[in-house]
Design a protein around this motif. Structure first.
Motif, PDB file in Angstrom:
ATOM      1  N   ALA A 149       0.814  -1.219   0.000  1.00  0.00           N
ATOM      2  CA  ALA A 149       0.000   0.000   0.000  1.00  0.00           C
ATOM      3  C   ALA A 149       0.845   1.267   0.000  1.00  0.00           C
ATOM      4  O   ALA A 149       0.557   2.227  -0.724  1.00  0.00           O
ATOM      5  N   SER A 150       1.901   1.300   0.817  1.00  0.00           N
ATOM      6  CA  SER A 150       2.749   2.499   0.882  1.00  0.00           C
ATOM      7  C   SER A 150       3.432   2.777  -0.444  1.00  0.00           C
ATOM      8  O   SER A 150       3.550   3.926  -0.879  1.00  0.00           O
ATOM      9  N   GLY A 151       3.895   1.724  -1.092  1.00  0.00           N
ATOM     10  CA  GLY A 151       4.521   1.894  -2.397  1.00  0.00           C
ATOM     11  C   GLY A 151       3.552   2.434  -3.430  1.00  0.00           C
ATOM     12  O   GLY A 151       3.905   3.297  -4.240  1.00  0.00           O
ATOM     13  N   HIS A 152       2.316   1.944  -3.387  1.00  0.00           N
ATOM     14  CA  HIS A 152       1.318   2.434  -4.336  1.00  0.00           C
ATOM     15  C   HIS A 152       1.038   3.923  -4.126  1.00  0.00           C
ATOM     16  O   HIS A 152       0.885   4.679  -5.093  1.00  0.00           O
ATOM     17  N   VAL A 153       0.952   4.337  -2.862  1.00  0.00           N
ATOM     18  CA  VAL A 153       0.710   5.750  -2.569  1.00  0.00           C
ATOM     19  C   VAL A 153       1.872   6.598  -3.069  1.00  0.00           C
ATOM     20  O   VAL A 153       1.672   7.664  -3.678  1.00  0.00           O
ATOM     21  N   MET A 154       3.087   6.149  -2.820  1.00  0.00           N
ATOM     22  CA  MET A 154       4.253   6.913  -3.281  1.00  0.00           C
ATOM     23  C   MET A 154       4.245   7.062  -4.794  1.00  0.00           C
ATOM     24  O   MET A 154       4.490   8.146  -5.325  1.00  0.00           O
ATOM     25  N   ARG A 155       3.973   5.980  -5.496  1.00  0.00           N
ATOM     26  CA  ARG A 155       3.968   6.044  -6.958  1.00  0.00           C
ATOM     27  C   ARG A 155       2.834   6.945  -7.458  1.00  0.00           C
ATOM     28  O   ARG A 155       3.004   7.692  -8.432  1.00  0.00           O
ATOM     29  N   ALA A 156       1.692   6.886  -6.771  1.00  0.00           N
ATOM     30  CA  ALA A 156       0.564   7.730  -7.177  1.00  0.00           C
ATOM     31  C   ALA A 156       0.922   9.201  -7.071  1.00  0.00           C
ATOM     32  O   ALA A 156       0.632   9.996  -7.975  1.00  0.00           O
ATOM     33  N   PHE A 157       1.572   9.591  -5.969  1.00  0.00           N
ATOM     34  CA  PHE A 157       1.866  11.004  -5.759  1.00  0.00           C
ATOM     35  C   PHE A 157       3.216  11.424  -6.336  1.00  0.00           C
ATOM     36  O   PHE A 157       3.627  12.564  -6.176  1.00  0.00           O
ATOM     37  N   GLU A 158       3.865  10.475  -7.028  1.00  0.00           N
ATOM     38  CA  GLU A 158       4.969  10.816  -7.932  1.00  0.00           C
ATOM     39  C   GLU A 158       4.432  10.934  -9.345  1.00  0.00           C
ATOM     40  O   GLU A 158       5.188  10.926 -10.319  1.00  0.00           O
ATOM     41  N   GLN A 159       3.071  10.982  -9.441  1.00  0.00           N
ATOM     42  CA  GLN A 159       2.354  11.178 -10.707  1.00  0.00           C
ATOM     43  C   GLN A 159       2.506  10.011 -11.677  1.00  0.00           C
ATOM     44  O   GLN A 159       2.580  10.195 -12.894  1.00  0.00           O
ATOM     45  N   GLU A 160       2.545   8.803 -11.128  1.00  0.00           N
ATOM     46  CA  GLU A 160       2.501   7.607 -11.976  1.00  0.00           C
ATOM     47  C   GLU A 160       1.171   7.586 -12.728  1.00  0.00           C
ATOM     48  O   GLU A 160       0.114   7.855 -12.154  1.00  0.00           O
ATOM     49  N   ALA A 161       1.210   7.256 -14.003  1.00  0.00           N
ATOM     50  CA  ALA A 161       0.001   7.258 -14.823  1.00  0.00           C
ATOM     51  C   ALA A 161      -0.775   5.952 -14.635  1.00  0.00           C
ATOM     52  O   ALA A 161      -0.213   4.917 -14.301  1.00  0.00           O
ATOM     53  N   GLY A 162      -2.083   6.042 -14.842  1.00  0.00           N
ATOM     54  CA  GLY A 162      -2.913   4.850 -14.792  1.00  0.00           C
ATOM     55  C   GLY A 162      -4.126   5.046 -13.913  1.00  0.00           C
ATOM     56  O   GLY A 162      -4.105   5.834 -12.958  1.00  0.00           O
ATOM     57  N   GLU A 163      -5.187   4.318 -14.227  1.00  0.00           N
ATOM     58  CA  GLU A 163      -6.441   4.451 -13.475  1.00  0.00           C
ATOM     59  C   GLU A 163      -6.259   4.112 -12.006  1.00  0.00           C
ATOM     60  O   GLU A 163      -6.832   4.760 -11.131  1.00  0.00           O
ATOM     61  N   LYS A 164      -5.460   3.104 -11.734  1.00  0.00           N
ATOM     62  CA  LYS A 164      -5.206   2.699 -10.347  1.00  0.00           C
ATOM     63  C   LYS A 164      -4.638   3.857  -9.534  1.00  0.00           C
ATOM     64  O   LYS A 164      -5.073   4.121  -8.396  1.00  0.00           O
ATOM     65  N   TYR A 165      -3.694   4.576 -10.117  1.00  0.00           N
ATOM     66  CA  TYR A 165      -3.054   5.677  -9.389  1.00  0.00           C
ATOM     67  C   TYR A 165      -3.942   6.918  -9.366  1.00  0.00           C
ATOM     68  O   TYR A 165      -3.897   7.686  -8.399  1.00  0.00           O
ATOM     69  N   ASP A 166      -4.749   7.104 -10.409  1.00  0.00           N
ATOM     70  CA  ASP A 166      -5.747   8.179 -10.375  1.00  0.00           C
ATOM     71  C   ASP A 166      -6.705   7.976  -9.207  1.00  0.00           C
ATOM     72  O   ASP A 166      -7.053   8.920  -8.495  1.00  0.00           O
ATOM     73  N   ASP A 167      -7.126   6.729  -9.003  1.00  0.00           N
ATOM     74  CA  ASP A 167      -8.045   6.412  -7.906  1.00  0.00           C
ATOM     75  C   ASP A 167      -7.400   6.701  -6.548  1.00  0.00           C
ATOM     76  O   ASP A 167      -8.050   7.232  -5.639  1.00  0.00           O
ATOM     77  N   ILE A 168      -6.128   6.371  -6.403  1.00  0.00           N
ATOM     78  CA  ILE A 168      -5.425   6.619  -5.143  1.00  0.00           C
ATOM     79  C   ILE A 168      -5.304   8.110  -4.884  1.00  0.00           C
ATOM     80  O   ILE A 168      -5.504   8.581  -3.756  1.00  0.00           O
ATOM     81  N   ARG A 169      -4.996   8.872  -5.935  1.00  0.00           N
ATOM     82  CA  ARG A 169      -4.881  10.324  -5.764  1.00  0.00           C
ATOM     83  C   ARG A 169      -6.214  10.930  -5.347  1.00  0.00           C
ATOM     84  O   ARG A 169      -6.251  11.864  -4.542  1.00  0.00           O
ATOM     85  N   ARG A 170      -7.309  10.421  -5.876  1.00  0.00           N
ATOM     86  CA  ARG A 170      -8.624  10.936  -5.500  1.00  0.00           C
ATOM     87  C   ARG A 170      -9.014  10.490  -4.088  1.00  0.00           C
ATOM     88  O   ARG A 170      -9.515  11.275  -3.297  1.00  0.00           O
ATOM     89  N   ALA A 171      -8.794   9.223  -3.789  1.00  0.00           N
ATOM     90  CA  ALA A 171      -9.261   8.662  -2.523  1.00  0.00           C
ATOM     91  C   ALA A 171      -8.336   8.982  -1.352  1.00  0.00           C
ATOM     92  O   ALA A 171      -8.752   8.945  -0.198  1.00  0.00           O
ATOM     93  N   LEU A 172      -7.054   9.270  -1.647  1.00  0.00           N
ATOM     94  CA  LEU A 172      -6.046   9.573  -0.621  1.00  0.00           C
ATOM     95  C   LEU A 172      -5.728   8.376   0.270  1.00  0.00           C
ATOM     96  O   LEU A 172      -5.379   8.527   1.432  1.00  0.00           O
TER      97      LEU A 172
END
Length: 237
Positions: free
Chosen positions: A139-162
């Motif tokens: 989970a922590s790795g996914h959050v880091m990648r999301a807020f390093e602006q990794e592309a993809g629906e999965k990371y868009d969802d994490i950025r929205r949901a926090l």
């Protein structure tokens, strides 16, 4: 200090706060409107703040921040110890959720456990301060990648949901939930997470965990000079 003195300090700090999103410089009228004060009150406070270096009046009559906030910021950085701020919050998380809590930071292609407080349970996740774990799982790795602006629906969802959830990714027996922590300039300062045996991470448990973890992530964000997204704390999945 008298009540009037405290009120004056509150008003002065409110004026400084309007510069957070105010741009390079603001007119007296802009400051008054944003602070919600009479123009005469704003002028008196601005003059005092200018006298002590917190504001600077430019030739065109507008105001910008003076050098004193930068000086105070450098003092804060000089004496800042993350353990003093992060570890008490991790202890609170463990007290509330009875699972181990960690604070991770990014280091190249890994996430490093900077601080850890274990759960007071005999069956628990084994994470230690200094452990380097992969970014692509957990989970922590996914959050880091999301807020390093990794592309993809999965990371868009994490950025929205926090938040992000992982079940059996890094270790087939471990579940985790993680939330971002922001610092100055809304940069990702780290990730706060809880982890434990996967069988304890039911959908019902995860739904209970998320608002608690978000509340503490917002607390850490505030302490580290960031701003938690409006409406983000305490929301359900």
């Amino acid at each position: 200090m008298t009540r009037e003195g405290v009120a004056a300090v509150d008003r002065a700090l409110t004026i400084l706060d309007v510069f957070i999103d105010g741009g390079d410089s603001l007119t007296l009228t802009d400051i008054s409107k944003r602070a919600g004060f009479y123009k005469s009150t704003t002028l008196r406070l601005a003059e005092s703040l200018e006298k002590f270096g917190y504001l600077r009046r430019l030739e065109d009559g507008t105001y910008r921040l003076g050098p004193k906030p930068l000086y105070l910021g450098s003092l804060y950085q000089k004496h800042f110890r993350s353990a003093d701020i992060v570890v008490p919050v991790l202890r609170s998380i463990v007290d509330e959720l009875q699972e181990g809590a960690s604070f991770f930071i990014k280091d190249h292609d890994a996430r490093i456990c900077l601080h850890r407080v274990d759960a007071p349970r005999s069956v628990r996740d084994s994470v230690h301060e200094g452990d380097a774990l992969p970014l692509k799982v957990g989970a922590s790795g996914h959050v880091m990648r999301a807020f390093e602006q990794e592309a993809g629906e999965k990371y868009d969802d994490i950025r929205r949901a926090l938040y992000a959830v992982s079940l059996g990714e890094r270790d087939p027996e471990i579940g985790a939930v993680a939330c971002p922590v922001f610092g100055i300039g809304q940069q990702l300062a780290g990730v706060v997470s809880i982890s434990g045996p996967k069988y304890r991470f039911s959908e019902e448990k995860i739904a209970q965990v998320i608002p608690v973890l978000k509340r503490h992530a917002a607390e850490l964000t505030d302490a580290l000079g960031g701003r938690w997204p409006e409406g983000g704390a305490g929301t359900s999945p």
